[in-house]
Write an enzyme that holds these catalytic residues in place. Sequence first.
Site, mmCIF file in Angstrom:
data_model
loop_
_atom_site.group_PDB
_atom_site.id
_atom_site.type_symbol
_atom_site.label_atom_id
_atom_site.label_comp_id
_atom_site.label_asym_id
_atom_site.label_seq_id
_atom_site.Cartn_x
_atom_site.Cartn_y
_atom_site.Cartn_z
ATOM 1 C CE LYS A 32 -2.800 -5.832 7.893
ATOM 2 N NZ LYS A 32 -1.819 -4.865 8.310
HETATM 3 C C1 LIG Z 1 -0.592 -4.475 8.952
HETATM 4 C C2 LIG Z 1 -0.458 -3.573 10.116
HETATM 5 C C3 LIG Z 1 0.386 -2.440 10.088
HETATM 6 C C4 LIG Z 1 1.374 -2.147 8.999
HETATM 7 O O1 LIG Z 1 0.925 -2.154 7.721
HETATM 8 P P1 LIG Z 1 1.938 -2.402 6.486
HETATM 9 O O2 LIG Z 1 1.137 -1.948 5.323
HETATM 10 O O3 LIG Z 1 2.254 -3.845 6.460
HETATM 11 O O4 LIG Z 1 3.135 -1.565 6.707
HETATM 12 C C5 LIG Z 1 0.378 -1.608 11.190
HETATM 13 N N1 LIG Z 1 -0.381 -1.865 12.267
HETATM 14 C C6 LIG Z 1 -1.192 -2.936 12.336
HETATM 15 C C7 LIG Z 1 -2.010 -3.163 13.559
HETATM 16 C C8 LIG Z 1 -1.236 -3.843 11.274
HETATM 17 O O5 LIG Z 1 -2.022 -4.924 11.368
#
Ligand SMILES: *Cc1c(COP(=O)(O)O)cnc(C)c1O
Length: 377
Positions: free
Chosen positions: A192
């Site tokens: 991210k």
């Molecule tokens: C990555 C993501 C999540 C979940 O995050 P995690 O930390 O992997 O649980 C939720 N919503 C969106 C749009 C994402 O891209």
Amino acid sequence: MKNIQMVDLKGQYDKIKESVNDGIQKCLDTTSFINGAAVKEFQQDFQEYLNIKHVIPCANGTDALQIAMMALGLKPGDEVICPAFTYVATAEVIGLLGLKPVMVDVNPKTFNIELEGIEKFITEKTKAIVPVHLYGQSADMEPIMVLAEKCNLYVVEDNAQAIGSDYTFSDGTKKKTGTIGHISCTSFFPSKNLGCYGDGGALMTNDDELAVKIRMIANHGQEKKYYHKVLGCNSRLDTIQAAILKVKLKYLDKYSAARNQMADYYDKGLGNIEGIEIPHRACNSSHVFHQYTLKIKNGRREELKQYLSEKGIPSMIYYPLPLYKQEAFQQYVENGFLLPVTESLCEEVLSLPIHTEFDAEVSDYIINEIHNFFKIR
Ligand SMILES: *Cc1c(COP(=O)(O)O)cnc(C)c1O
């Protein structure tokens, strides 16, 4: 050509190695692995960065979404509106809590949900809306907030992909995504835009009462140790991860600029190819390019993806199947339910490598190979 990856985490780490290693070492030296000083420090830095009253760190982005839904005190059968074109986590937590995910279509240019699509699906049971700021660009929040106010709905932003992005209101006011709804959620998954070196997440709110509830739920429903007021869960951000995030937060705006540099470079190189649509830039949101996502027309996406892969260029399809076509979500839709924009996006989207370590040589190679594909085939 060197080994090309979707995300260059190693190149990024090499440049901040010393401060990151120092932060981790401090955590090891004090052995305060849970709720150590870095967690509070990162929380405060992040509050300041976002200009929001409360950041509540937790274990991952999916937990953040689940805790947000729990904090709203919704009842089984209540309906929550979310996009059909998103990562599964957004809708999964809604279903897990016995609520009904109501999946709506998105704007074909911004890939985000918008007022018109949402309004159609509002019923007496609707209690909340979950806009997702997909790929790094804010959903058009102002009309959504007005609608929510009018219909007495909560808005929970899924900001896992757009940390650092600014939304501009019609009066010119700018706010960071994740500070507009009643609660917002984010993920610090390594890839991210603000990623740690494992799992991590956080909830954000300006509402003091909701903040107390969220904190309590994330900590076994207790306000005082061993006295449990509500059913909660155990969701914490590790001290080591917080120490890493503290360092990386300082670079977040620089990282967003680097991603934009790479996106601009792609735009220039790919903008004139027939059969490709480059990412649209919304007029009321900055873009932090979590993904650089093309639309490949005329049913040629798979062929292009295969060609690129043969040339050592990775690409990804986020997301190949609408949520309402996932087996796990059949219970929420009638047979044959279909949203036209989501359908076509699932057929057309292709994301190219994008990250903070821009390398013109690599980008040129990718751009040239895409040109070659459309020339040769
Ligand atoms: C990555 C993501 C999540 C979940 O995050 P995690 O930390 O992997 O649980 C939720 N919503 C969106 C749009 C994402 O891209």
